[in-house]
Design a protein around this motif. Structure first.
Motif, PDB file in Angstrom:
ATOM      1  N   GLU A 151      74.586  12.779  37.010  1.00 27.71           N
ATOM      2  CA  GLU A 151      75.172  13.555  37.006  1.00 27.71           C
ATOM      3  C   GLU A 151      75.659  15.134  36.835  1.00 27.71           C
ATOM      4  O   GLU A 151      76.292  15.504  36.891  1.00 27.71           O
ATOM      5  N   ASP A 152      74.208  15.435  36.838  1.00 21.62           N
ATOM      6  CA  ASP A 152      73.788  17.054  36.724  1.00 21.62           C
ATOM      7  C   ASP A 152      73.791  17.227  38.506  1.00 21.62           C
ATOM      8  O   ASP A 152      73.862  18.100  39.202  1.00 21.62           O
ATOM      9  N   THR A 153      72.480  16.265  39.423  1.00 18.71           N
ATOM     10  CA  THR A 153      72.707  16.493  40.264  1.00 18.71           C
ATOM     11  C   THR A 153      72.335  14.849  41.419  1.00 18.71           C
ATOM     12  O   THR A 153      71.801  14.418  40.408  1.00 18.71           O
ATOM     13  N   GLU A 154      71.806  15.204  42.504  1.00 23.60           N
ATOM     14  CA  GLU A 154      71.976  13.940  43.186  1.00 23.60           C
ATOM     15  C   GLU A 154      70.731  14.199  43.935  1.00 23.60           C
ATOM     16  O   GLU A 154      69.607  13.659  44.217  1.00 23.60           O
ATOM     17  N   CYS A 155      69.786  15.545  43.524  1.00 26.11           N
ATOM     18  CA  CYS A 155      68.521  16.130  44.295  1.00 26.11           C
ATOM     19  C   CYS A 155      67.347  15.504  43.444  1.00 26.11           C
ATOM     20  O   CYS A 155      66.011  15.543  44.145  1.00 26.11           O
ATOM     21  N   PHE A 156      67.951  14.992  41.928  1.00 27.91           N
ATOM     22  CA  PHE A 156      65.745  15.001  41.645  1.00 27.91           C
ATOM     23  C   PHE A 156      66.752  14.640  40.754  1.00 27.91           C
ATOM     24  O   PHE A 156      67.413  14.488  39.707  1.00 27.91           O
ATOM     25  N   SER A 157      65.505  14.123  38.864  1.00 26.30           N
ATOM     26  CA  SER A 157      65.580  13.286  38.541  1.00 26.30           C
ATOM     27  C   SER A 157      64.230  13.798  37.306  1.00 26.30           C
ATOM     28  O   SER A 157      63.566  13.888  37.704  1.00 26.30           O
ATOM     29  N   MET A 158      64.955  13.770  36.229  1.00 25.55           N
ATOM     30  CA  MET A 158      64.344  13.965  35.055  1.00 25.55           C
ATOM     31  C   MET A 158      64.254  13.396  34.021  1.00 25.55           C
ATOM     32  O   MET A 158      65.126  13.203  33.215  1.00 25.55           O
ATOM     33  N   THR A 159      63.284  11.867  33.738  1.00 24.51           N
ATOM     34  CA  THR A 159      63.838  11.139  32.409  1.00 24.51           C
ATOM     35  C   THR A 159      62.258  11.049  31.024  1.00 24.51           C
ATOM     36  O   THR A 159      61.474  11.549  32.076  1.00 24.51           O
ATOM     37  N   ARG A 160      62.424  11.597  30.191  1.00 24.00           N
ATOM     38  CA  ARG A 160      61.581  11.622  29.092  1.00 24.00           C
ATOM     39  C   ARG A 160      61.003  10.419  28.319  1.00 24.00           C
ATOM     40  O   ARG A 160      62.438  10.286  28.046  1.00 24.00           O
ATOM     41  N   TYR A 161      59.752   9.647  28.642  1.00 27.48           N
ATOM     42  CA  TYR A 161      59.586   8.644  27.641  1.00 27.48           C
ATOM     43  C   TYR A 161      58.901   9.088  26.299  1.00 27.48           C
ATOM     44  O   TYR A 161      57.890  10.532  26.397  1.00 27.48           O
ATOM     45  N   VAL A 162      59.344   8.999  25.098  1.00 33.56           N
ATOM     46  CA  VAL A 162      59.089   9.143  23.381  1.00 33.56           C
ATOM     47  C   VAL A 162      58.335   8.006  23.467  1.00 33.56           C
ATOM     48  O   VAL A 162      59.145   7.255  22.966  1.00 33.56           O
ATOM     49  N   LEU A 163      56.760   8.175  23.192  1.00 34.44           N
ATOM     50  CA  LEU A 163      56.302   6.595  22.489  1.00 34.44           C
ATOM     51  C   LEU A 163      55.586   7.620  21.323  1.00 34.44           C
ATOM     52  O   LEU A 163      54.910   8.126  20.874  1.00 34.44           O
ATOM     53  N   ASP A 164      56.067   6.549  20.548  1.00 31.69           N
ATOM     54  CA  ASP A 164      55.656   6.631  18.783  1.00 31.69           C
ATOM     55  C   ASP A 164      54.841   5.048  18.432  1.00 31.69           C
ATOM     56  O   ASP A 164      55.010   4.941  17.797  1.00 31.69           O
ATOM     57  N   GLY A 165      53.484   5.259  18.725  1.00 31.40           N
ATOM     58  CA  GLY A 165      52.865   3.603  19.484  1.00 31.40           C
ATOM     59  C   GLY A 165      53.374   2.657  19.769  1.00 31.40           C
ATOM     60  O   GLY A 165      52.865   1.405  19.735  1.00 31.40           O
ATOM     61  N   GLY A 166      54.067   3.037  20.399  1.00 35.59           N
ATOM     62  CA  GLY A 166      54.843   1.805  21.491  1.00 35.59           C
ATOM     63  C   GLY A 166      53.874   1.916  22.944  1.00 35.59           C
ATOM     64  O   GLY A 166      53.058   2.397  23.000  1.00 35.59           O
ATOM     65  N   ARG A 167      54.278   0.921  23.894  1.00 37.55           N
ATOM     66  CA  ARG A 167      53.921   0.898  25.035  1.00 37.55           C
ATOM     67  C   ARG A 167      55.367   0.863  26.185  1.00 37.55           C
ATOM     68  O   ARG A 167      55.930   0.409  25.616  1.00 37.55           O
ATOM     69  N   VAL A 168      54.830   1.107  27.520  1.00 41.44           N
ATOM     70  CA  VAL A 168      55.944   0.559  28.430  1.00 41.44           C
ATOM     71  C   VAL A 168      55.791   0.908  29.838  1.00 41.44           C
ATOM     72  O   VAL A 168      54.533   1.313  30.051  1.00 41.44           O
ATOM     73  N   THR A 169      56.374  -0.460  31.047  1.00 38.89           N
ATOM     74  CA  THR A 169      55.603  -0.035  31.792  1.00 38.89           C
ATOM     75  C   THR A 169      56.156   0.232  32.619  1.00 38.89           C
ATOM     76  O   THR A 169      57.485   1.092  32.784  1.00 38.89           O
ATOM     77  N   LEU A 170      55.644   1.124  33.412  1.00 39.12           N
ATOM     78  CA  LEU A 170      56.321   2.692  34.321  1.00 39.12           C
ATOM     79  C   LEU A 170      56.277   1.599  35.729  1.00 39.12           C
ATOM     80  O   LEU A 170      55.831   1.747  36.531  1.00 39.12           O
ATOM     81  N   THR A 171      57.773   1.658  35.968  1.00 34.53           N
ATOM     82  CA  THR A 171      58.557   0.953  36.948  1.00 34.53           C
ATOM     83  C   THR A 171      59.120   2.381  38.281  1.00 34.53           C
ATOM     84  O   THR A 171      59.293   1.481  39.770  1.00 34.53           O
ATOM     85  N   GLU A 172      59.022   3.383  37.941  1.00 36.79           N
ATOM     86  CA  GLU A 172      59.601   4.206  38.956  1.00 36.79           C
ATOM     87  C   GLU A 172      59.042   4.353  39.916  1.00 36.79           C
ATOM     88  O   GLU A 172      57.405   5.411  40.074  1.00 36.79           O
ATOM     89  N   PRO A 173      59.308   4.546  41.077  1.00 30.60           N
ATOM     90  CA  PRO A 173      58.125   4.242  42.241  1.00 30.60           C
ATOM     91  C   PRO A 173      57.972   5.631  43.474  1.00 30.60           C
ATOM     92  O   PRO A 173      59.532   6.370  42.328  1.00 30.60           O
TER      93      PRO A 173
END
Length: 250
Positions: free
Chosen positions: A173-195
């Motif tokens: 919605e902001d730009t097609e040039c790049f992206s920024m995504t923030r992951y906030v973990l509070d005792g959790g876990r996540v699999t990183l899928t972004e290549p």
């Protein structure tokens, strides 16, 4: 520790014409930390003509604030996000620690004679262009508080689960040039899928794990996730952990 020179970055059309590059330099900022009275300068605060701007450039040789008098001074705090579109006059003020994501160029027109006690030369100010041509990089049609509000971005929650919140800071919605995504973990876990992505740890501690792989994470660490590793690496936190995923676009 000091204000950077007032500057703007070219659009792709300007870059193609003057630098023979398909990329301009749109960029985005995530404020990571501040000192007291930290600020950025963002957009003209009133209508400014090119002639008036040119005169202020010349005055900046002897008047260090000649070019701050018609630019919005914006106080900032940790967590603020701004998208800096091509053509918008701006400068990072003193007391800001910033994560910046940008198009893959470093084209900067900064027609101010001083950066602190360092005197810029013509190449540093105009990148080899004639001054009149270089000043066309600035967008004189946009000014006022609305420029700041258009640039200010508020995190959008993409998903939430136990111990995990994913927030889009800069997206399509902001730009097609790049992206920024923030992951906030509070005792959790996540699999990183972004290549093919770059990740920066901006707060807390944790670890990355995979098959026969483990690496500690702390504030200030960063890493590249190649396509071959996407979906095979997990991030988990010790308490709260914030990591920012930065990806290229078109």
């Amino acid at each position: 520790a000091i204000r950077l020179p007032m500057q703007a970055h070219p659009t792709r059309a300007f870059s193609q014409k003057n630098f023979h590059s398909p990329y301009g330099k749109a960029e985005a900022w995530l404020i990571l930390a501040t000192r007291p009275d930290a600020c950025i300068y963002f957009g003209f605060d009133r209508a400014v003509t090119k002639d008036e701007f040119r005169a202020a450039v010349e005055r900046s040789e002897t008047d260090p604030e000649a070019m701050t008098r018609f630019v919005n001074r914006v106080p900032v705090q940790t967590g603020d996000v701004f998208f800096v579109s091509a053509g918008v006059i701006h400068a990072i003020g003193a007391g800001c620690l910033i994560l910046e994501v940008q198009e893959p160029t470093d084209f900067t027109i900064q027609p101010e004679y001083w950066c602190g006690d360092y005197h810029l030369n013509a190449q540093e100010m105009y990148l080899g262009l004639e001054a009149e041509t270089a000043l066309d990089c600035f967008d004189f049609t946009r000014w006022g508080a609305e420029v700041v509000e258009q640039g200010r971005k508020r995190p959008r929650v993409l998903r939430e689960a136990a111990g995990l919140r994913v927030e889009q800071l800069i997206g399509p919605e902001d730009t097609e040039c790049f992206s920024m995504t923030r992951y906030v973990l509070d005792g959790g876990r996540v699999t990183l899928t972004e290549p093919a992505s770059v990740w920066i740890c901006v707060e807390g501690t944790g670890r990355l794990t995979g098959e026969d792989y483990a690496e500690a994470l702390q504030k200030g660490d960063y890493f590249f996730l190649p396509a071959a590793a996407a979906g095979k690496i997990t991030a988990e936190s010790d308490g709260k952990l914030k990591i920012v995923c930065c990806m290229g676009g078109k």
